[in-house]
Design a protein around this motif. Sequence first.
Motif, mmCIF file in Angstrom:
data_model
loop_
_atom_site.group_PDB
_atom_site.id
_atom_site.type_symbol
_atom_site.label_atom_id
_atom_site.label_comp_id
_atom_site.label_asym_id
_atom_site.label_seq_id
_atom_site.Cartn_x
_atom_site.Cartn_y
_atom_site.Cartn_z
ATOM 1 N N ILE A 61 -23.378 -16.528 42.266
ATOM 2 C CA ILE A 61 -24.103 -17.267 43.308
ATOM 3 C C ILE A 61 -23.743 -16.747 44.695
ATOM 4 O O ILE A 61 -22.574 -16.580 45.027
ATOM 5 C CB ILE A 61 -23.796 -18.779 43.247
ATOM 6 C CG1 ILE A 61 -24.297 -19.395 41.943
ATOM 7 C CG2 ILE A 61 -24.429 -19.509 44.430
ATOM 8 C CD1 ILE A 61 -24.035 -20.891 41.844
ATOM 9 N N CYS A 62 -24.782 -16.517 45.493
ATOM 10 C CA CYS A 62 -24.622 -16.198 46.916
ATOM 11 C C CYS A 62 -25.148 -17.395 47.704
ATOM 12 O O CYS A 62 -26.178 -17.964 47.356
ATOM 13 C CB CYS A 62 -25.421 -14.943 47.264
ATOM 14 S SG CYS A 62 -25.499 -14.572 49.034
ATOM 15 N N VAL A 63 -24.429 -17.770 48.742
ATOM 16 C CA VAL A 63 -24.872 -18.881 49.597
ATOM 17 C C VAL A 63 -24.989 -18.391 51.035
ATOM 18 O O VAL A 63 -24.059 -17.774 51.570
ATOM 19 C CB VAL A 63 -23.905 -20.078 49.533
ATOM 20 C CG1 VAL A 63 -24.323 -21.152 50.540
ATOM 21 C CG2 VAL A 63 -23.857 -20.667 48.128
ATOM 22 N N THR A 64 -26.135 -18.644 51.642
ATOM 23 C CA THR A 64 -26.313 -18.339 53.058
ATOM 24 C C THR A 64 -25.689 -19.446 53.894
ATOM 25 O O THR A 64 -25.979 -20.631 53.684
ATOM 26 C CB THR A 64 -27.803 -18.207 53.408
ATOM 27 O OG1 THR A 64 -28.373 -17.128 52.671
ATOM 28 C CG2 THR A 64 -27.989 -17.943 54.901
ATOM 29 N N ILE A 65 -24.823 -19.065 54.816
ATOM 30 C CA ILE A 65 -24.177 -20.027 55.708
ATOM 31 C C ILE A 65 -25.139 -20.347 56.852
ATOM 32 O O ILE A 65 -25.537 -19.451 57.589
ATOM 33 C CB ILE A 65 -22.861 -19.462 56.273
ATOM 34 C CG1 ILE A 65 -21.912 -19.061 55.134
ATOM 35 C CG2 ILE A 65 -22.198 -20.481 57.197
ATOM 36 C CD1 ILE A 65 -21.470 -20.204 54.242
ATOM 37 N N PRO A 66 -25.538 -21.609 57.017
ATOM 38 C CA PRO A 66 -26.508 -21.963 58.062
ATOM 39 C C PRO A 66 -26.030 -21.557 59.456
ATOM 40 O O PRO A 66 -24.897 -21.846 59.843
ATOM 41 C CB PRO A 66 -26.621 -23.493 57.939
ATOM 42 C CG PRO A 66 -26.251 -23.787 56.521
ATOM 43 C CD PRO A 66 -25.169 -22.791 56.199
ATOM 44 N N TYR A 67 -26.902 -20.912 60.187
ATOM 45 C CA TYR A 67 -26.547 -20.391 61.508
ATOM 46 C C TYR A 67 -26.247 -21.495 62.512
ATOM 47 O O TYR A 67 -25.508 -21.296 63.481
ATOM 48 C CB TYR A 67 -27.701 -19.530 62.052
ATOM 49 C CG TYR A 67 -28.773 -20.333 62.746
ATOM 50 C CD1 TYR A 67 -28.800 -20.460 64.130
ATOM 51 C CD2 TYR A 67 -29.748 -21.020 62.003
ATOM 52 C CE1 TYR A 67 -29.777 -21.223 64.761
ATOM 53 C CE2 TYR A 67 -30.712 -21.783 62.626
ATOM 54 C CZ TYR A 67 -30.729 -21.877 64.004
ATOM 55 O OH TYR A 67 -31.676 -22.646 64.618
ATOM 56 N N GLU B 130 -29.411 -16.829 44.952
ATOM 57 C CA GLU B 130 -29.069 -17.022 46.365
ATOM 58 C C GLU B 130 -29.597 -18.369 46.827
ATOM 59 O O GLU B 130 -30.793 -18.653 46.701
ATOM 60 C CB GLU B 130 -29.642 -15.925 47.250
ATOM 61 C CG GLU B 130 -29.274 -16.131 48.720
ATOM 62 C CD GLU B 130 -29.961 -15.167 49.648
ATOM 63 O OE1 GLU B 130 -30.388 -15.617 50.723
ATOM 64 O OE2 GLU B 130 -30.070 -13.983 49.303
ATOM 65 N N ILE B 131 -28.705 -19.188 47.333
ATOM 66 C CA ILE B 131 -29.099 -20.459 47.932
ATOM 67 C C ILE B 131 -29.200 -20.210 49.432
ATOM 68 O O ILE B 131 -28.194 -19.996 50.105
ATOM 69 C CB ILE B 131 -28.059 -21.556 47.628
ATOM 70 C CG1 ILE B 131 -27.906 -21.739 46.116
ATOM 71 C CG2 ILE B 131 -28.461 -22.871 48.277
ATOM 72 C CD1 ILE B 131 -26.745 -22.630 45.717
ATOM 73 N N GLY B 132 -30.402 -20.188 49.916
ATOM 74 C CA GLY B 132 -30.600 -19.845 51.322
ATOM 75 C C GLY B 132 -32.073 -19.896 51.685
ATOM 76 O O GLY B 132 -32.832 -20.670 51.108
ATOM 77 N N ASN B 133 -32.449 -19.044 52.629
ATOM 78 C CA ASN B 133 -33.828 -19.029 53.111
ATOM 79 C C ASN B 133 -34.259 -20.437 53.532
ATOM 80 O O ASN B 133 -35.172 -21.035 52.964
ATOM 81 C CB ASN B 133 -34.771 -18.473 52.032
ATOM 82 C CG ASN B 133 -34.545 -17.010 51.778
ATOM 83 O OD1 ASN B 133 -34.903 -16.160 52.599
ATOM 84 N ND2 ASN B 133 -33.919 -16.693 50.656
ATOM 85 N N TYR B 134 -33.574 -20.943 54.542
ATOM 86 C CA TYR B 134 -33.811 -22.311 55.007
ATOM 87 C C TYR B 134 -34.959 -22.406 56.014
ATOM 88 O O TYR B 134 -35.136 -23.441 56.653
ATOM 89 C CB TYR B 134 -32.536 -22.862 55.656
ATOM 90 C CG TYR B 134 -31.290 -22.685 54.826
ATOM 91 C CD1 TYR B 134 -31.202 -23.194 53.532
ATOM 92 C CD2 TYR B 134 -30.174 -22.013 55.336
ATOM 93 C CE1 TYR B 134 -30.053 -23.035 52.773
ATOM 94 C CE2 TYR B 134 -29.022 -21.851 54.582
ATOM 95 C CZ TYR B 134 -28.966 -22.361 53.296
ATOM 96 O OH TYR B 134 -27.819 -22.196 52.545
ATOM 97 N N ASP B 135 -35.725 -21.329 56.158
ATOM 98 C CA ASP B 135 -36.768 -21.285 57.185
ATOM 99 C C ASP B 135 -37.755 -22.444 57.079
ATOM 100 O O ASP B 135 -38.205 -22.979 58.099
ATOM 101 C CB ASP B 135 -37.533 -19.957 57.113
ATOM 102 C CG ASP B 135 -36.685 -18.785 57.573
ATOM 103 O OD1 ASP B 135 -35.533 -19.031 57.969
ATOM 104 O OD2 ASP B 135 -37.155 -17.642 57.529
#
Length: 264
Positions: A124-130, A89-94
């Motif tokens: 692959i999972c990608v988090t879409i930036p809010y 997972e590409i994410g967790n941009y905190d």
Amino acid sequence: MYLSNITLYNSFKSKKVIKVIAGIQNTNMYHIAQIASAANLANASYLDISANVKIVKFLKSFSSLPLCISSIDPIDIYNCISAGADLVEIGNYDTFYNNGIYINSCQLIQLVKEIKYLIGNIDICVTIPYHLNLVEQIILAQNLKDLGVNILQTEGVFINSLSKKMPRLTNSLSSSLISTYFLSNYVDIPVITSSEVTSFSASVAMQYGAYGIGIGSAIKNNSSVIHMVNCINEVKYSMYINSLMKHDNFNKTECCFTIKNNKK
């Protein structure tokens, strides 16, 4: 829908996915073991953990659930895949957000290309930036699909401009649910709803087109494995009831249609 991992494929095909999130900054092995045990006992779909080789090897020694490692560091991701992780997972941009940095679509696409080059056909999972507007989110999601991304995840972050009386939960969840609704309608990739999800909001997420939900904060604060299991089961029950309601509504519509057409 394409997923190379057959276990994940079957979970997503059912559209009742529960991803249990141990936490990207959680390296407490005892706590992670508790969460993993609860996820196994509750028959969750998969585990989301920090991109840490030691944690991957530790969980692989006793957990049968697919492991998703979350990171934005290509080298950490490569090492964890080599250690046996099943999904990225590409994410967790905190950490970016906390420092006033907001990743844009071009940067994210470049990152995905680099990671895919390193790990090949791993899902692959990608988090879409809010912080992207909805049009930008949809365009980004469509581009990610073209790159071979398998899963999308939505996120929600506290919006300071809203009323201080409005709970953080409402702000965060609303953002994630709105993104879920539009992405699921415009992009043909499974969507996972995350950020402060509860048993109530899980049902709403499914009505908005989600294939499943990511649950983390709701279980991490529980003191025992049994309480964690109960929390996961509450979400599962909510999703189950939602699927029954959809089925009943379909049957009622079909029945009314049949009756009307049979009238002379």
